[in-house]
Write an enzyme that holds these catalytic residues in place. Structure first.
Site, short mmCIF file in Angstrom:
data_model
loop_
_atom_site.label_atom_id
_atom_site.label_comp_id
_atom_site.label_asym_id
_atom_site.label_seq_id
_atom_site.Cartn_x
_atom_site.Cartn_y
_atom_site.Cartn_z
CD GLU A 48 -2.94 -1.25 2.28
OE1 GLU A 48 -2.68 -0.65 3.33
OE2 GLU A 48 -3.98 -1.92 2.12
CG ASP B 90 -7.43 -5.34 5.31
OD1 ASP B 90 -6.89 -5.59 6.39
OD2 ASP B 90 -7.56 -4.18 4.86
CD GLU C 119 -9.74 -1.18 8.33
OE1 GLU C 119 -8.82 -1.77 8.92
OE2 GLU C 119 -9.63 -0.71 7.19
#
Lengths: 717, 717
Positions: A309, A388, A416
């Site tokens: 990323e 993820d 998240e």
């Protein structure tokens, strides 16, 4: 040392009342060392509040003895005064019995951080091999409460399953323009940093360390794995800020780790390269690490997100990730440090038009060929799933693919993708499933596929993480803590932090038992010691909350469907046409990702048997992962006889109903804390609103696509 | 006064060479006043560069005379020296002829800001009634270049169609955490503000005013209609910052307006209410406005976004928007100021599940009943379409619904939804369609539906905005200017700013002629005066660029389908399940919004005939608006015989091809400016990438939904 009980922050699972049983006793602490001092301070603090006494050098008949095995046995009280600590005959007998058991355990140490717990003749004994064990033993007694002082208790050894039990803080020093002070943080600002520098609120850091020690966590990383400009300097000229944190957490047995950028030799050292095979780079890391240890002698090590990323990494130099990790490992080795090297490497600029590339494959493709090439003090930190931190993923195939590498399994306590601490989502049941998963199949069935596989059959993910003699990479999790009054935003999200620490200590613990521990510590003191009705309410609300969350969000393991960027709330197509590799491929006929060997991306082939075959066929693939592995028509029939489309409708209606039920339960709950009750009430309102939004968007999306009406005729907007 | 020619910013359509024809002449300027001084300074500056002469008080034979009609006629040169300006006989004849024509125009003034242009006996004459007219006349001569000095030119009157020609800057003083320095700005920072205060770069503000004056714009609003905390204070304690801007733009005939918050009496005045009918509130506005005029005597007035997207407004007090606007209008009236009151009022917290609420209806529902209740100096500022500056919308029905209200039509020069100045999208053709639209049908066909409608038949949107004798609300647009070197980010987006100003001056101008003007002024000087090949390239790239953009983005008027928040790039479902009221309702069978009276939201009923019926039926509704008004099956056949689904595929493939063609053309173009060529080349690369993304996402989305293959077998991912 003073005990950090802060007035302006919620005490979480260590309210003063949690120490009542210990604090009302006569307690003797035997031994030396920093953490023994912490034990002594804790006991003294508790006794001062609850009427007990810390017996230090006077004669007495303690109810509780916390002793290092290396401490000289105390003299037995006779008539006159004695120079060292002296005890009555029953204490002596209890201690001696414990020592005997210890001797039976191999005659030597009980192991780092371990302890024996026993009770005999009215004396409770904690006998530990090192001061950390003494501290963990004390918290064990705290958890037991009055039970620790009842009846007899044969000597029982306790030691952490894994040596490494770490929380990663994705905290930024500078407020990041997009990600803020804490990346994926839902509990306010950072407890370490504010507006570009240290907060200076070290009492809170100390209090945090104390909470963690009570669960068993022994390491923290104090900055985000995405290392930005300012944060890079924590390694060198801002190292003092890290040392100050280390000083605060040390008395609770916690080591500090640091996220560093792979480009440090260039960014900080002025070198023209960060090539891990360049001698100047090796030297820079060695010299820099030496300075780190000069400032922080018990520094834990580095955490690195490389080639991921946008973060720099060894690929730029044509080097492998083993080369990259090893240069840091070599620098750390002389000091006993470790590098946590994250396996979260994938192409985040994927072309959504290309159905052959599969992000789920990436970590295995990159890392499995490197097995055996990492240094012994390099720990490969693997997210539990191949994607993820989705609500539901299969276990990452990397975990089964690298028997000659020290692996840590990474969980996400911060929610998240699981409600961002606005939704009740008790994650221990998910972690338990992950940790209990047997990548090589169940042992009792055996496995004839090969010798190596045969050896491993029956081993679990937890076994891999724990490693031989606890020397594996252990468990790591992304923290959910911020400067919020409740630490975790949602007061009930404290249970996730608590449960993670306890599972890291012992992965065999059961989620419902951990919830009981957390409820007892947190709420019992305000409930006159009996949180019975509240306990029932919280179990009803929390035990199944992860599955409830799963029901009203993305169906059948397909994942994502969240609003891009912030990841809160539904957006079914939000990631469908993006470069992130996170697709569901829904069309008018069906939905799901074909990851089979037969016709898809071949991801199923990354698993050993039996899973490689189990996942390959829609007939054997577990329903909850069906759309992760297969693209099926809406009319595909699940194992329970329901079609996929009807399952989507049913679960989404059911999930919302369950949230509404939780809200009704909570309305009548009496946690003995009006502010906490109000906060949870407000959050449940938001959860219900958001769950309805999920239900309606997901149902409307699939109804518009499939044209299939709900068999039960409910309203789909 | 010095002429602001800045070295560090692109000269746009006023490069020094654009003044060559004027600057090479002998020029006489007759008259007094601030703007006459500007004319004199401009001419003097041009003559100094190009070898001509500004004849001031010496005898001579000027080639160009710019004279105020009120100026004393100059004496004709004889032998001796004279006291005032003196001219040769041919100049006297030319001036006299112009005066005769002027007398024929009613014997008096040519009108505010107007001028006569004539050429006789080798003398070009601009005769103006006021200094502003003289300035506009000068820029007219500049546009004509050498043509202004060739042959004879019968006296021709020029005056602006509308009195008010305004650019709104959505500039923030403070950098907004989400919207930045300029809301919806794609050209860098603000030319007025930076980091919480004035930039102090007044030379650039002056240069901007000069550019605007050359197009005909005569008003600017210097701050965002979303008025945040700091910006609210521009009305009072920060008024000096506004006055400084007013001082800079005044010499170019531009008045400054201010966006104010309706809550000012509370936020700034400490009153407990902002109720427009409360006497204290009226007094506060009156007193505050008096102070404003004391500081800025030619202050233009206020702009208000009330009860819209979170801004405060009269609804909080149960008052109408006429009540709200009138309290400000009354405060402004004694000083000749106006309030621009925006009609952009809708529910931005709509439930997407509710198909009966229609955002398109909102402005008409709110405002049409208030017709006739606004003060004469209250201007209702109506976005040209009923939604929000989409690439294709019908004309707002509000424009035809309020004959007794002064209406301004608001356009958007900044390309929020039309490529954000990364895509070439020449908007004049869209504006021309809007301005030329006849809400009551074409006049020549007549209209028997009613007397009032009959009177209005044949009138256009431009006629409504212009009003009787130019006294309508005029045209307003959101500026696309920032502190970027090219002013507008994309160099070719300068053409949009230029074209808006010119259309505001005269809505009858044609987009291709305006593009020629812009090309000639901007590029001709560097092309030796003949931009022939470049002209052809730019016309090929720009004339049809709005329709090209439309082809590769949201189809058939349905709008949106952009990434939420920033609005760049495709996201077909991005706004589909949001509270913003912007939906397309695509399912497996069809797409579009049913806004008919028969079965939909009834929005078609807000139009007068013939449009009310034309839009009501898919058979008569223009194809380009089909999905705005109707939900139709994918197989619905358009007027050209194509199905809706095939139209979607065809236009998206075609749009991308057109962008690719533009890029090929530009590669060979020679604008005489390597940096500009490189910038446009780079942007065309991004435009092509983004257009391909639009094509593939839209086509994939509708193929997955409809299952209909492309009839031409092209690849749909």
């Amino acid at each position: 040392m003073s005990i950090p009980e802060l007035a302006d922050v919620h005490p979480a699972w260590l309210p003063p009342g949690a120490f009542r049983a210990v604090g009302a006793r006569r307690v003797l602490v035997l031994g030396d060392g920093l953490l023994t001092g912490t034990v002594r301070a804790e006991v003294g603090h508790a006794c001062a509040r609850h009427g007990g006494s810390l017996e230090q050098d006077a004669a007495g008949s303690p109810d509780l003895v916390l002793a290092l095995s290396s401490a000289a046995p105390p003299a037995v009280t006779s008539a006159g005064p004695s120079v060292g600590p002296s005890v009555g005959p029953s204490v002596a007998r209890a201690l001696a019995a414990a020592r005997e058991v210890l001797a039976g355990q191999g005659g030597s140490a009980i192991g780092e951080e371990g302890y024996l717990l026993a009770r005999r003749d009215g004396v409770t004994v904690v006998l530990a091999g090192d001061p950390a064990g003494l501290l963990y033993g004390l918290f064990h007694v705290v958890r037991l409460g009055e039970e620790a002082f009842a009846g007899e208790r044969p000597a029982e050894p306790h030691r952490p399953a894994a040596r490494r039990r770490m929380l990663d803080h994705w905290d930024n020093v500078d407020v990041h323009p997009v990600m803020g002070q804490v990346e994926r943080g839902y509990s306010g600002g950072s407890i370490f940093w504010r507006d570009g520098g240290p907060r200076g609120d070290l009492a809170r850091v100390r209090a945090y360390a104390r909470l963690l020690a009570a669960t068993g966590v022994n390491a923290i990383t104090v900055n985000n794995v995405n290392v930005h400009a300012t944060e890079a300097h924590l390694l060198t000229d801002r190292l003092g800020d890290v040392a100050a944190i280390a000083d605060e957490v040390r008395p609770y047995g916690i080591r500090v780790h640091l996220s560093v950028t792979f480009a440090s030799p260039m960014r900080l050292g002025g070198l023209p390269t960060a090539d891990p095979l360049d001698e100047r780079v090796r030297e820079w890391w060695a010299r820099t690490t030496e300075h780190v240890y000069a400032a922080i002698p018990d520094f834990g090590g580095y955490v690195v997100k490389a080639d991921s990323e946008g973060q720099p990494g060894p690929f730029a130099y044509g080097r492998s990730h083993a080369d990259g990790a090893n240069v840091l490992a070599d620098a750390l080795a002389p000091f006993g440090g470790v590098v946590h090297w994250r396996a979260f490497v994938y192409n985040h600029r994927q072309d959504w038009r290309d159905r052959s590339t599969d992000r789920a494959r990436a970590a295995h493709d990159h890392f499995a060929p490197l097995d055996g090439r990492f240094r012994d003090n390099a720990i490969l930190q693997v997210k539990h799933g191949p994607m993820d931190f989705q609500t539901r993923e299969p276990v990452s195939p990397v975990i089964a693919a690298m028997p000659s590498t020290r692996l840590a399994v990474e969980l996400q306590v911060t929610q998240e993708y699981t409600g961002q601490q606005r939704h009740v989502c008790y994650l221990a049941p998910m972690w338990k499933e992950v940790l209990g998963f047997r990548p090589w199949g169940p042992g009792e069935d055996g496995d004839a596929a090969g010798d190596a596989a045969g050896d491993r059959a029956g081993r679990s993910v937890a076994d891999v993480a724990v490693g031989a003699s606890g020397g594996g990479g252990g468990l790591v999790a992304v923290s959910n803590v911020g400067d919020d009054f409740y630490w975790t935003g949602h007061p009930l999200a404290q249970a996730n932090l608590y449960a993670f620490g306890r599972l890291a200590w012992d992965p065999r613990l059961e989620p419902d038992a951990l919830l009981d521990e957390w409820i007892d510590l947190t709420f019992a003191p305000a409930q006159g010691g009996d949180p019975g009705p509240l306990r029932r309410t919280l179990h009803a609300m929390m035990d199944g909350s992860w599955r409830t969350y799963e029901r009203y969000t993305a169906p059948l393991g397909v994942g994502f469907m969240v609003r891009p960027g912030h990841h809160y709330g539904p957006d079914v197509d939000g990631y469908e046409y993006t470069p992130w590799g996170t697709y569901h491929f829904a069309d008018r006929d069906g939905v799901g990702v074909d990851r089979t060997r037969a016709s898809g991306t071949g991801f199923t082939g990354q698993y050993p048997q039996p899973w490689s075959d189990v996942y390959e066929s829609p007939g054997t693939c577990p329903d909850e992962l069906l759309l992760f592995f297969h693209h099926v028509p809406y009319g595909h029939v699940l194992h329970d006889g329901t079609t996929v489309i009807q399952h989507i409708y049913d679960t989404h209606f059911a999930g919302v109903e369950e949230v509404a039920g939780s809200r009704r339960l909570w309305e009548r709950a009496e946690p003995g804390d009006a502010a906490l009750h109000a906060r949870v009430t407000e959050l449940l309102g938001e959860q219900l609103r958001c769950a309805e939004e999920w239900r309606d968007q997901v149902n409307a999306y699939f109804f518009r696509k499939s044209g299939v009406p709900d068999a039960r005729g409910r309203r789909i907007p």
